[in-house]
Write an enzyme that holds these catalytic residues in place. Structure first.
Site, PDB file in Angstrom:
ATOM      1  NE  ARG A  56      35.557 -37.480  13.893  1.00  0.00           N
ATOM      2  CZ  ARG A  56      35.574 -37.074  15.162  1.00  0.00           C
ATOM      3  NH1 ARG A  56      34.479 -37.057  15.873  1.00  0.00           N
ATOM      4  NH2 ARG A  56      36.708 -36.698  15.734  1.00  0.00           N
ATOM      5  CD  GLU A  73      40.292 -22.358  23.688  1.00  0.00           C
ATOM      6  OE1 GLU A  73      41.328 -21.722  23.976  1.00  0.00           O
ATOM      7  OE2 GLU A  73      39.796 -23.246  24.413  1.00  0.00           O
ATOM      8  CG  ASP A  75      31.348 -11.017  18.483  1.00  0.00           C
ATOM      9  OD1 ASP A  75      32.101 -10.284  19.141  1.00  0.00           O
ATOM     10  OD2 ASP A  75      31.271 -12.247  18.660  1.00  0.00           O
ATOM     11  CG  ASN A  76      30.780  -5.700  13.866  1.00  0.00           C
ATOM     12  OD1 ASN A  76      29.661  -5.600  14.346  1.00  0.00           O
ATOM     13  ND2 ASN A  76      31.738  -4.841  14.138  1.00  0.00           N
ATOM     14  CG  HIS A 104      36.906   1.896   8.016  1.00  0.00           C
ATOM     15  ND1 HIS A 104      36.147   0.821   7.655  1.00  0.00           N
ATOM     16  CD2 HIS A 104      36.871   2.748   6.948  1.00  0.00           C
ATOM     17  CE1 HIS A 104      35.662   0.997   6.439  1.00  0.00           C
ATOM     18  NE2 HIS A 104      36.092   2.157   5.982  1.00  0.00           N
ATOM     19  CE  LYS A 115      37.461  -2.028  13.894  1.00  0.00           C
ATOM     20  NZ  LYS A 115      37.443  -1.415  12.565  1.00  0.00           N
ATOM     21  CG  HIS A 151      41.185  -3.309  10.488  1.00  0.00           C
ATOM     22  ND1 HIS A 151      39.980  -3.708   9.960  1.00  0.00           N
ATOM     23  CD2 HIS A 151      41.992  -4.400  10.451  1.00  0.00           C
ATOM     24  CE1 HIS A 151      40.052  -4.987   9.629  1.00  0.00           C
ATOM     25  NE2 HIS A 151      41.268  -5.424   9.908  1.00  0.00           N
ATOM     26  CD  GLU A 166      32.630   4.761   9.822  1.00  0.00           C
ATOM     27  OE1 GLU A 166      32.759   3.550   9.709  1.00  0.00           O
ATOM     28  OE2 GLU A 166      31.635   5.381   9.420  1.00  0.00           O
TER      29      GLU A 166
END
Length: 181
Positions: free
Chosen positions: A23, A28, A47-48, A61, A70, A117, A141
């Protein structure tokens, strides 16, 4: 969930237990108590989700005044994901670690605050999702050149140079970048 510290011990690879049959599957993706036990006491506030084509490289970055931890994963396709230690007082300062994240391996990478990152898309396209411990702050940034010779990141490039944004093409050399203490 299996938590594995990498060559930079604060960067952790998370491998979920996947339960599947004809199926489909179930897994998780996050449990606060287990995350705190293995990665530290962090709260996620944003959240992105991004989508990129093959050969796109986003990063390196980081934010200095509002550093973001992250928790990253790929839900479609495959990327080579990189974290660079920007903490000047760290024994692994200036070192990098990279892993392949994909929809098939379903692994996640914890990139703590204090790291730059980036990811490079190795599949035809990829959807990349990540949880952040602080909000995006445009004035805070920084971007380091993806091909900085001092870092010597071994990107798995497919032929030509990666496509990067104007901001990333104008990134700082690692030696000139501001660091965390």
């Amino acid at each position: 969930m299996d938590y594995q510290s990498l060559s930079i011990p604060e960067v952790v690879l998370l491998t979920p237990k996947v339960f599947g049959d004809e199926r489909g599957f179930f897994l998780e993706t996050f449990r606060q108590s287990e995350f705190e036990k293995h990665c530290g006491n962090y709260t996620f506030v944003q959240d992105n989700h991004s989508k990129s084509a093959k050969g796109i490289l986003r990063g390196l970055h980081y934010q200095l005044e509002n550093p973001q931890g992250k928790l990253v994963r790929v839900t479609r396709g495959e990327v080579f994901d990189v974290a660079v230690d920007m903490r000047k007082s760290s024994p692994t300062f200036g070192q990098w670690v990279g892993v392949t994240l994909s929809e098939d391996n379903k692994q996640m990478l914890w990139v703590p605050p204090g790291f730059a990152h980036a990811f490079y898309v190795t599949s035809d396209e990829a959807e990349f999702q990540y949880k952040c411990t602080d909000y995006y702050a445009p004035g805070d940034e920084y971007s380091i050149l993806w091909n900085d010779p001092d870092l010597a990141i071994d990107w798995p490039l497919s032929g030509s140079e990666p496509r990067v944004s104007e901001k990333d093409a104008a990134g700082l050399a690692f030696a000139r970048a501001p660091f965390f203490e």
